[in-house]
Design an enzyme around this catalytic site. Sequence first.
Site, PDB file in Angstrom:
ATOM      1  N   HIS A  52       1.344  -1.354   0.516  1.00 12.38           N
ATOM      2  CA  HIS A  52      -0.162   0.175   0.684  1.00 12.38           C
ATOM      3  C   HIS A  52       0.398   1.430   0.135  1.00 12.38           C
ATOM      4  O   HIS A  52       0.014   2.067  -0.442  1.00 12.38           O
ATOM      5  CB  HIS A  52      -1.092   0.090   1.289  1.00 12.38           C
ATOM      6  CG  HIS A  52      -1.798  -1.364   1.288  1.00 12.38           C
ATOM      7  ND1 HIS A  52      -1.864  -1.879   2.452  1.00 12.38           N
ATOM      8  CD2 HIS A  52      -3.590  -2.003   0.145  1.00 12.38           C
ATOM      9  CE1 HIS A  52      -3.118  -2.581   1.686  1.00 12.38           C
ATOM     10  NE2 HIS A  52      -3.699  -2.448   0.292  1.00 12.38           N
ATOM     11  N   ASP A  76      -4.633  -0.342  -8.686  1.00 14.31           N
ATOM     12  CA  ASP A  76      -4.337  -1.563  -7.159  1.00 14.31           C
ATOM     13  C   ASP A  76      -5.718  -3.292  -7.953  1.00 14.31           C
ATOM     14  O   ASP A  76      -6.760  -2.669  -6.709  1.00 14.31           O
ATOM     15  CB  ASP A  76      -5.304  -0.788  -6.101  1.00 14.31           C
ATOM     16  CG  ASP A  76      -4.790  -1.750  -4.575  1.00 14.31           C
ATOM     17  OD1 ASP A  76      -4.797  -3.213  -4.888  1.00 14.31           O
ATOM     18  OD2 ASP A  76      -5.594  -1.651  -4.057  1.00 14.31           O
ATOM     19  N   SER A  77      -5.407  -3.575  -8.516  1.00 18.94           N
ATOM     20  CA  SER A  77      -6.150  -5.109  -9.128  1.00 18.94           C
ATOM     21  C   SER A  77      -6.359  -6.010  -8.293  1.00 18.94           C
ATOM     22  O   SER A  77      -4.403  -6.201  -8.145  1.00 18.94           O
ATOM     23  CB  SER A  77      -6.042  -4.860 -10.507  1.00 18.94           C
ATOM     24  OG  SER A  77      -4.286  -5.325 -11.042  1.00 18.94           O
ATOM     25  N   PRO A 106     -12.886 -10.815 -13.232  1.00 19.98           N
ATOM     26  CA  PRO A 106     -12.566  -9.117 -13.462  1.00 19.98           C
ATOM     27  C   PRO A 106     -11.259  -7.966 -13.669  1.00 19.98           C
ATOM     28  O   PRO A 106     -11.278  -7.283 -14.295  1.00 19.98           O
ATOM     29  CB  PRO A 106     -13.687  -8.810 -11.698  1.00 19.98           C
ATOM     30  CG  PRO A 106     -12.783  -9.791 -11.022  1.00 19.98           C
ATOM     31  CD  PRO A 106     -13.159 -10.558 -11.355  1.00 19.98           C
TER      32      PRO A 106
END
Length: 276
Positions: free
Chosen positions: A62, A155-156, A162
């Site tokens: 993060h 941020d996948s 999806p």
Amino acid sequence: MGLWFTEKQTENFGITAKVNRTHHTEQTDFQKLDMVETAEWGNMLLLDDMVMTTEKDEFVYHEMVAHVPLFTHPNPKKVLVVGGGDGGVIREILKHPSVEKAVLVDIDGKVMEYSKKYLPTIAGKLSDPRVEVRVADGFVHIAKSKKAYDVIMVDSTEPVGPAVNLFTKGFYAGIANALKDDGLFVAQTDNPWFKSDLIRQVFQDVAEIFPVTRLYTANIPTYPSGLWTFTLGSKIHDPLKVKEERFFDIETKYYTKDLHFASFVLPKFVKDLTDK
């Protein structure tokens, strides 16, 4: 013997963690979601049997998604996060006082719901007044946005389900249109040990769209191989040319001013993936 979870990272390799208990399991409209408590990493979020984040090592990912681009841009005011329903990137973004609005667009509202419940130290800032949360398709949101954002962070999950569309050249072109004239973006681009072809293709696609394209890395032990990459595309600002006065003290556990530059120093086999 106890209960153990194994993420099969390739056909021949995986990572295993001892599970103390399962907090929640559900097949959402988009993916299989599990929230478990592990003996080593604390609470762990799994999507489609892949580790997304853990209480113990989440700060690395993060911080590196958020602070590298936000210190590179001289005055980021409006920021978009595509994915990131656990809220960790949002938490880091809000440490920058110049940010007036942070928009989070995640396709699966269940990720946010259970992150708030079981990962409060990560998701605790999703209700901040500077944050706008949208449960929607990030690909569509990008396509509808024109010169709206200073910084965009993708941020996948890995490129399955999806998230497949979030690793396409068309998506990166859409990001360029959604950014302001001096905007920049960063996306997580998996690991160089098992996904070298993906990194090479993404870097090439981004470099054809953005004048400044850089690859950087971080050590994240619960992600495949432990060595993770991020690809940054910028219209103007170069992360390697950030001036000393741009940096200010910030509460972090991994990111530092020195590491900002050092993370772009790549092992040769990784640097080779950026050769045109």
